[in-house]
Design a protein around this motif. Structure first.
Motif, short mmCIF file in Angstrom:
data_model
loop_
_atom_site.label_atom_id
_atom_site.label_comp_id
_atom_site.label_asym_id
_atom_site.label_seq_id
_atom_site.Cartn_x
_atom_site.Cartn_y
_atom_site.Cartn_z
N VAL A 268 10.00 8.21 -0.58
CA VAL A 268 10.59 8.48 0.74
C VAL A 268 11.91 7.73 0.87
O VAL A 268 12.90 8.26 1.39
CB VAL A 268 9.61 8.11 1.87
CG1 VAL A 268 10.27 8.23 3.24
CG2 VAL A 268 8.36 8.99 1.80
N MET A 269 11.94 6.48 0.37
CA MET A 269 13.17 5.70 0.45
C MET A 269 14.30 6.34 -0.35
O MET A 269 15.46 6.30 0.06
CB MET A 269 12.95 4.27 -0.04
CG MET A 269 14.17 3.40 0.22
SD MET A 269 14.14 1.74 -0.49
CE MET A 269 12.53 1.17 -0.26
N THR A 270 13.96 6.95 -1.47
CA THR A 270 14.99 7.63 -2.28
C THR A 270 15.66 8.73 -1.46
O THR A 270 16.89 8.85 -1.44
CB THR A 270 14.36 8.21 -3.56
OG1 THR A 270 13.79 7.13 -4.31
CG2 THR A 270 15.40 8.92 -4.41
N GLY A 271 14.85 9.52 -0.77
CA GLY A 271 15.41 10.55 0.11
C GLY A 271 16.19 9.95 1.26
O GLY A 271 17.26 10.44 1.63
N LYS B 222 0.86 -1.19 0.00
CA LYS B 222 0.00 0.00 0.00
C LYS B 222 0.89 1.24 0.00
O LYS B 222 1.92 1.27 0.69
CB LYS B 222 -0.89 0.03 1.24
CG LYS B 222 -1.70 -1.22 1.45
CD LYS B 222 -2.98 -1.19 0.66
CE LYS B 222 -3.85 -2.36 1.09
NZ LYS B 222 -4.45 -3.05 0.02
N LEU B 223 0.51 2.26 -0.75
CA LEU B 223 1.29 3.50 -0.87
C LEU B 223 2.73 3.21 -1.29
O LEU B 223 3.66 3.92 -0.89
CB LEU B 223 1.27 4.29 0.44
CG LEU B 223 -0.09 4.75 0.95
CD1 LEU B 223 0.02 5.35 2.34
CD2 LEU B 223 -0.72 5.75 -0.01
N LEU B 224 2.92 2.16 -2.07
CA LEU B 224 4.26 1.71 -2.43
C LEU B 224 5.07 2.79 -3.13
O LEU B 224 6.24 3.01 -2.78
CB LEU B 224 4.19 0.46 -3.31
CG LEU B 224 5.53 -0.16 -3.69
CD1 LEU B 224 6.33 -0.54 -2.44
CD2 LEU B 224 5.30 -1.38 -4.56
N LYS B 225 4.49 3.47 -4.10
CA LYS B 225 5.25 4.51 -4.82
C LYS B 225 5.65 5.64 -3.87
O LYS B 225 6.76 6.15 -3.95
CB LYS B 225 4.46 5.04 -6.01
CG LYS B 225 4.35 4.01 -7.13
CD LYS B 225 3.57 4.54 -8.30
CE LYS B 225 3.42 3.47 -9.37
NZ LYS B 225 2.59 3.89 -10.48
N MET C 119 15.93 -0.50 -6.15
CA MET C 119 15.87 -0.23 -7.58
C MET C 119 15.04 -1.28 -8.31
O MET C 119 14.24 -0.96 -9.20
CB MET C 119 17.29 -0.17 -8.16
CG MET C 119 18.07 1.05 -7.70
SD MET C 119 19.82 0.99 -8.15
CE MET C 119 19.72 1.05 -9.92
N VAL C 120 15.21 -2.54 -7.95
CA VAL C 120 14.45 -3.62 -8.58
C VAL C 120 12.96 -3.46 -8.24
O VAL C 120 12.09 -3.56 -9.12
CB VAL C 120 14.96 -5.00 -8.12
CG1 VAL C 120 14.05 -6.12 -8.59
CG2 VAL C 120 16.39 -5.22 -8.59
N MET D 47 17.76 7.12 1.28
CA MET D 47 19.03 6.57 0.79
C MET D 47 20.10 7.66 0.71
O MET D 47 21.27 7.41 1.03
CB MET D 47 18.85 5.91 -0.58
CG MET D 47 18.13 4.60 -0.55
SD MET D 47 19.08 3.35 0.32
CE MET D 47 17.88 2.05 0.44
N ALA D 48 19.69 8.85 0.31
CA ALA D 48 20.66 9.96 0.30
C ALA D 48 21.17 10.19 1.72
O ALA D 48 22.37 10.39 1.94
CB ALA D 48 20.01 11.22 -0.25
N GLY D 49 20.26 10.12 2.68
CA GLY D 49 20.67 10.27 4.08
C GLY D 49 21.51 9.11 4.58
O GLY D 49 22.42 9.29 5.39
N PHE D 50 21.23 7.89 4.09
CA PHE D 50 21.99 6.72 4.52
C PHE D 50 23.45 6.82 4.11
O PHE D 50 24.34 6.40 4.84
CB PHE D 50 21.41 5.43 3.94
CG PHE D 50 20.03 5.07 4.43
CD1 PHE D 50 19.47 5.68 5.53
CD2 PHE D 50 19.29 4.11 3.78
CE1 PHE D 50 18.20 5.35 5.98
CE2 PHE D 50 18.02 3.77 4.20
CZ PHE D 50 17.47 4.39 5.30
N PHE D 51 23.68 7.37 2.90
CA PHE D 51 25.04 7.44 2.39
C PHE D 51 25.75 8.75 2.75
O PHE D 51 26.96 8.86 2.58
CB PHE D 51 25.06 7.21 0.88
CG PHE D 51 24.66 5.82 0.49
CD1 PHE D 51 25.45 4.73 0.83
CD2 PHE D 51 23.47 5.58 -0.18
CE1 PHE D 51 25.08 3.44 0.51
CE2 PHE D 51 23.09 4.28 -0.52
CZ PHE D 51 23.89 3.21 -0.17
#
Length: 167
Positions: free
Chosen positions: A95-98, A87-90, A137-138, A100-104
């Motif tokens: 949010v995950m893209t942002g 649900k609300l996957l996109k 990404m997949v 990931m920037a914080g993770f790295f």
């Protein structure tokens, strides 16, 4: 015997192409929920100090301490729940893209602390995020419409494929 093995391979390949990305999505979601949940409890997450320091720097000091930890925990749990439920996957992937920037970001912000010689445990902890990013990404490709198609479906006429699967 060879026909039986080929038939089993065709069926397994079909099953994997239909289900493996969903299994990846749910397992990645569980990882996010687990690591995010740890961050709700001060002193429990091994990455707490680094994640708080990173968000403090990225927010120019506007979010710090437990508030920073709460934001990070909530973000990770939200991402995880969107992955587990679908649900609300996109939204979760954005949010995950942002995230990931914080993770790295610590690799840039705290490089000398993370690599005083050999990589610290924190540096190694962050390094695993490369795999999480690749999995995302997949999953993102699937959410945007990409499909995993077995090679036998691309190479053989449809009637031959149906015959193989039915056999």
């Amino acid at each position: 015997m060879t026909g039986t093995i080929e038939n089993m391979i065709v069926k397994l390949t079909g099953w994997l192409s239909r289900h493996s990305i969903d299994v990846l999505r749910v397992s990645l979601g569980l990882v996010f929920v687990a690591f995010g949940t740890l961050k709700y409890f001060p002193g429990v997450s091994p990455a707490e100090a680094l994640s708080v320091a990173t968000l403090e720097k990225l927010s120019l000091g506007t979010v710090s301490g437990y508030a920073a930890q709460f934001v990070i925990a909530s973000m990770e749990v939200f991402i995880g729940l969107t992955l587990v439920t679908g649900k609300l996957l996109k939204t979760g992937l954005v949010v995950m893209t942002g995230a990931m920037a914080g993770f790295f970001a610590p690799y840039v912000l705290f490089f000398t602390d993370l690599f005083p010689g050999a990589p610290t445990l924190e540096a190694q902890y962050i390094f695993k995020d490369i795999v999480l990013a690749a999995a995302a990404m997949v999953i993102g490709a699937r959410a945007l419409g990409a499909r995993l198609i077995p090679a036998y479906e691309r190479q053989a006429p449809v009637h031959e494929i149906r015959e193989r699967v039915a056999a």
